[in-house]
Design an enzyme around this catalytic site. Structure first.
Site, short mmCIF file in Angstrom:
data_model
loop_
_atom_site.label_atom_id
_atom_site.label_comp_id
_atom_site.label_asym_id
_atom_site.label_seq_id
_atom_site.Cartn_x
_atom_site.Cartn_y
_atom_site.Cartn_z
CG HIS A 50 5.06 4.72 7.51
ND1 HIS A 50 4.14 5.72 7.28
CD2 HIS A 50 6.23 5.17 6.99
CE1 HIS A 50 4.73 6.73 6.64
NE2 HIS A 50 6.00 6.42 6.47
NE ARG A 75 10.19 3.94 9.71
CZ ARG A 75 9.83 3.94 8.42
NH1 ARG A 75 10.63 4.48 7.51
NH2 ARG A 75 8.71 3.38 8.04
CD GLU A 154 12.26 8.85 4.66
OE1 GLU A 154 11.79 7.84 4.13
OE2 GLU A 154 12.02 9.14 5.86
CG ASP A 180 8.76 8.74 1.95
OD1 ASP A 180 7.70 9.12 1.44
OD2 ASP A 180 8.81 8.24 3.09
C1 3PY Z 1 10.66 4.57 2.45
O1 3PY Z 1 10.92 3.76 1.54
O2 3PY Z 1 10.38 5.75 2.26
C2 3PY Z 1 10.71 4.12 3.83
O3 3PY Z 1 10.61 4.93 4.71
C3 3PY Z 1 10.82 2.67 4.11
O4 3PY Z 1 9.86 2.30 5.06
MG MG Z 2 9.91 6.81 4.16
#
Ligand code: 3PY
Ligand code: MG
Length: 259
Positions: A50, A75, A154, A180
């Site tokens: 991101h 990442r 996530e 997420d």
């Molecule tokens: C999330 O909280 O989904 C993440 O990927 C943190 O950056």
């Molecule tokens: Mg995320």
């Protein structure tokens, strides 16, 4: 392995049961990650999913964080496992891969992080030699132990597949993306990293990691949250982001100036 082998610190300290706090860097300047670890962070994560960080800047950041004596973690964007291998060649101590939702996803991810016999990582390290303090054959025999594969949990699918993801050879741990996960667990009703359903999931994930001897990590918006999550047994916690810290610092100083 020498004391000036920052790449090795991450695996060693996590295996020793330490809790590590890392910065989270998404701005496209390697000095951001370096500046962060010159404070008391144990590591820096460079976010290519991101964040606005490009490949060259990430490679430079890995080196600069290493020169400051700390390990760098990257990442990668969703499914970009070839990039993961390239960042390991450049000396990243760990790769965090988002949206690992199944055993098959986890196997594919691990195959790019680990050399045979565990995976299929292709040979071509460069900065990893200097940052690990190892060369050639010596590096080859230690690499699978030194470079960690951390799968992000996530989604609901990932939670359901958690045990099989943790059982994949070469997966060293998991990292919770609470935002997420909150979207997934509330069926799209909210985005709230501190949602009670996320807390419940964190407890479950922490317990399964402990049972299976794998590292549990999580993204944390604040230092306070990182402390709470660490108390649940999570040993790799990020704190805030470069952008959020800049905004908070700016607000604080402007308030001090304007009263
Ligand atoms: C999330 O909280 O989904 C993440 O990927 C943190 O950056
Ligand atoms: Mg995320």
């Amino acid at each position: 392995m020498t004391a000036s082998a920052p790449l090795a610190h991450l695996a060693r300290r996590l295996r020793a049961g330490e809790t590590l706090f890392m910065s989270w860097c998404g701005m496209n300047d390697a000095a951001i990650a370096e500046t962060s670890v010159r404070e008391d962070f144990d590591a820096a994560l460079i976010d290519m999913q991101h964040g606005a960080v490009d490949f060259t800047t990430t490679v430079q950041a890995i080196g600069m964080v290493g020169l400051a004596g700390k390990p760098a973690i990257a990442r990668v964007p969703v499914g970009e496992f070839a990039t993961a291998s390239r960042l390991l060649d450049a000396g990243a101590a760990a790769i965090v891969a988002p949206m690992i939702n199944s055993e098959a996803d986890a196997k594919r991810f691990a195959s790019f992080v680990k050399f045979p016999p565990i995976g299929e990582r292709s040979w071509g390290p460069h900065r990893a030699f200097g940052l690990s303090g190892l060369e050639g054959e010596a590096y080859f025999h230690k690499a699978n132990e030194l470079h960690l594969a951390i799968a992000m949990i996530e989604t609901r699918e990932a939670l359901d597949a958690l045990d099989s993801i943790l059982d994949v050879p070469g997966i060293d741990g998991v990292f919770v993306g609470p935002s997420d996960l909150s979207i997934a667990l509330t069926k799209g009703a909210v985005v709230d990293a501190g949602h009670p359903e996320v807390d419940k999931a964190l407890d479950h994930i922490g317990a399964r990691c402990k049972a299976k001897g794998k590292v549990a990590g999580a993204f944390c918006m604040t230092g306070k949250r990182a402390k709470e999550v660490a108390a649940k047994g999570f040993r790799l916690c990020s704190i805030s982001t470069d952008g959020m810290m800049m905004r908070l610092g700016a607000r604080m100083e402007l308030k001090a100036a304007r009263g």
